[in-house]
Design an enzyme around this catalytic site. Structure first.
Site, mmCIF file in Angstrom:
data_model
loop_
_atom_site.group_PDB
_atom_site.id
_atom_site.type_symbol
_atom_site.label_atom_id
_atom_site.label_comp_id
_atom_site.label_asym_id
_atom_site.label_seq_id
_atom_site.Cartn_x
_atom_site.Cartn_y
_atom_site.Cartn_z
ATOM 1 N N GLY A 12 6.400 26.061 -4.534
ATOM 2 C CA GLY A 12 6.932 27.066 -3.608
ATOM 3 C C GLY A 12 6.990 26.546 -2.182
ATOM 4 N N LYS A 78 9.641 25.307 -10.765
ATOM 5 C CA LYS A 78 9.719 25.638 -12.191
ATOM 6 C C LYS A 78 9.118 24.561 -13.101
ATOM 7 C CE LYS A 78 13.177 29.144 -12.183
ATOM 8 N NZ LYS A 78 13.266 29.303 -10.731
ATOM 9 N N GLY A 79 9.000 23.350 -12.608
ATOM 10 C CA GLY A 79 8.391 22.285 -13.392
ATOM 11 C C GLY A 79 9.118 22.031 -14.703
ATOM 12 N N ASP A 104 -1.519 22.738 -6.052
ATOM 13 C CA ASP A 104 -2.293 22.141 -7.150
ATOM 14 C C ASP A 104 -1.438 21.951 -8.407
ATOM 15 O OD1 ASP A 104 -2.220 24.890 -7.405
ATOM 16 O OD2 ASP A 104 -4.174 25.025 -8.388
ATOM 17 N N ILE A 128 0.569 28.253 0.432
ATOM 18 C CA ILE A 128 0.047 29.410 1.180
ATOM 19 C C ILE A 128 -1.243 29.919 0.532
ATOM 20 C CG2 ILE A 128 2.324 30.101 2.028
ATOM 21 C CD1 ILE A 128 2.114 32.519 0.033
ATOM 22 N N ASP A 129 -1.450 29.605 -0.751
ATOM 23 C CA ASP A 129 -2.641 30.097 -1.470
ATOM 24 C C ASP A 129 -3.924 29.406 -1.002
ATOM 25 O OD1 ASP A 129 -0.609 31.330 -2.862
ATOM 26 O OD2 ASP A 129 -0.730 29.996 -4.591
ATOM 27 N N MET A 171 0.169 37.765 -1.195
ATOM 28 C CA MET A 171 0.219 36.709 -2.219
ATOM 29 C C MET A 171 -1.107 35.942 -2.263
ATOM 30 S SD MET A 171 4.006 35.068 -1.991
ATOM 31 C CE MET A 171 5.398 35.805 -2.845
ATOM 32 N N GLY A 172 -1.109 34.842 -2.986
ATOM 33 C CA GLY A 172 -2.303 33.997 -3.040
ATOM 34 C C GLY A 172 -2.702 33.577 -4.431
ATOM 35 N N ARG A 274 5.993 33.182 3.174
ATOM 36 C CA ARG A 274 6.354 31.777 2.975
ATOM 37 C C ARG A 274 7.429 31.309 3.958
ATOM 38 N NH1 ARG A 274 6.531 31.215 -3.345
ATOM 39 N NH2 ARG A 274 8.648 30.543 -2.931
HETATM 40 O O1 F6P Z 1 1.898 29.610 -4.997
HETATM 41 C C1 F6P Z 1 2.617 30.148 -3.935
HETATM 42 C C2 F6P Z 1 3.155 31.518 -4.265
HETATM 43 O O2 F6P Z 1 3.802 32.024 -3.111
HETATM 44 C C3 F6P Z 1 2.120 32.511 -4.794
HETATM 45 O O3 F6P Z 1 1.306 33.030 -3.775
HETATM 46 C C4 F6P Z 1 3.017 33.511 -5.484
HETATM 47 O O4 F6P Z 1 2.343 34.168 -6.528
HETATM 48 C C5 F6P Z 1 4.110 32.643 -6.047
HETATM 49 O O5 F6P Z 1 4.122 31.435 -5.295
HETATM 50 C C6 F6P Z 1 5.489 33.253 -6.024
HETATM 51 O O6 F6P Z 1 6.391 32.371 -6.596
HETATM 52 P P1 F6P Z 1 7.964 32.574 -6.657
HETATM 53 O O7 F6P Z 1 8.568 31.818 -5.506
HETATM 54 O O8 F6P Z 1 8.361 31.982 -7.958
HETATM 55 O O9 F6P Z 1 8.248 34.043 -6.566
#
Ligand code: F6P
Length: 348
Positions: A12, A78-79, A104, A128-129, A171-172, A274
């Protein structure tokens, strides 16, 4: 010897990514006269024919980019890229080393890939987590906490005007760092994090107490991965079939409304955490990480991750943190701070 290094952002996006790409590029070109290639959209740029990569030069960093949120290279969380094809792409690029900027999850994927392909790798933590093990600060975290704190600043006046209990869902993922830090900084009355169980009855009593003591409103921060009281996860099924975290704020809003006479409203903060302009701290860490990562390559120190420790930048073995994450321990000093302020943080 002129080296050729690659750089990519993965997972992300968050505030500070452009600043770290800038720092690494400036260091590589100005100090070492290396060539730097930015790979587009995480590893997806390597699947394109011709490869979707961009040779980065000083002219790309005209002064504006480091101030902007997002990543101008693009990213992908998406890996789902084919391992074989990505490795073929790396081979075509003929890199001496790769800098991967990721959380991670994406770091684990990149490490596995680069090991398999015999590619010299250095990782830089961003998320951001803020859940990368043995690392105090990841790029993007400070900006997200700032956004959540600002949201609480804006919710407080409207909460007071309408005598409401306002719930802010942040989030987190499985770590409560954003919730705990923004909750303290933003004057919350209740902070719920995935690491600590809670009682709805105790939350209701706490809100009733606040009202009895003369304050007509309350602020509640909840991390997205907090479970319902019965232990089930709050999730949403998207049209693409994926199940994602979401809905704990609405659940709490309903339950608190039922148990107290406080009218509740819910704000789900989402991706504004984000996309915001990076804070000075995120730009600073990003700059330090970018320069340091290039210096590691110059010293031929690979399979390392750059980390922030004791108010400075250092590096650790990537294997030492693989597959692990940093969540909040109940003995965290900030839990004591929250309790000291009279904030309900759950059943400890
Ligand atoms: O890992 C970062 C993060 O922003 C998480 O806090 C959140 O759950 C997730 O990514 C959201 O992902 P996406 O961009 O797929 O909605």
């Amino acid at each position: 010897m002129v080296k050729k290094i690659g750089i990519l952002t993965s997972g992300g996006d968050c505030g500070g990514l452009n600043a770290v790409v800038r720092a690494a590029t400036l260091r590589a070109i100005n100090e070492y006269q290396w060539k730097v290639f930015g790979i587009r959209d995480g590893t997806l740029g390597l699947l394109k024919n011709p490869l979707d990569v961009l040779e980065l030069t000083n002219k790309h960093f005209d002064g504006n980019l480091m101030r902007m949120g997002g990543t101008f290279l693009g990213t992908n969380n998406k890996g789902n890229a084919s391992e074989q094809k990505v490795l073929e792409g790396f081979k075509k690029l003929e890199l001496d080393a790769l800098i991967g900027i990721g959380g991670d999850g994406s770091m684990k994927i990149l490490q596995k890939l680069t090991k398999k392909g015999g590619i010299n790798f250095v990782g830089i933590p961003k998320t951001i987590d803020n859940d990368v093990k043995d690392n105090d600060l990841s790029i993007g975290y400070d900006t997200a906490v700032d956004v959540a704190t600002n949201a609480l600043d804006m919710l407080q006046p409207t909460a007071a005007s309408h005598r409401r209990a306002m719930i802010l869902e942040v989030m987190g993922r499985d770590a409560g760092h954003i919730a705990l830090n923004s909750g303290i900084a933003g004057g919350a009355d209740v902070i719920l994090i995935p690491e600590i169980p809670y009682s709805l009855k105790k939350i209701a009593d706490h809100i009733d107490n606040i009202r009895t003591q003369g304050r007509n409103h309350a602020l509640i921060v909840v991390a997205e991965a907090v479970k319902k009281e019965d232990g089930s996860k709050a999730t949403v099924k998207f049209v693409d079939g994926q199940v994602r975290l979401g809905g704990i704020g609405t659940y709490l809003g309903d339950e608190i409304y039922k148990l107290t006479d406080a009218e509740t409203r819910v704000t789900v903060l989402g991706h504004v955490q984000r996309g915001a302009q990076p804070t000075h701290r995120d730009r600073l860490i990003a700059s330090a990480f970018g320069v340091y990562a290039v210096d590691l390559i110059a010293k031929e120190k690979f399979n390392r991750i750059v980390v922030w420790k004791n108010r400075g930048v250092t590096d650790i073995d990537l294997d030492s943190i693989a597959g692990q994450s940093k969540t909040i321990n109940v003995s965290d000093p900030l839990i004591k701070v929250a309790q000291g302020l009279g904030i309900y943080v759950g059943e400890i």
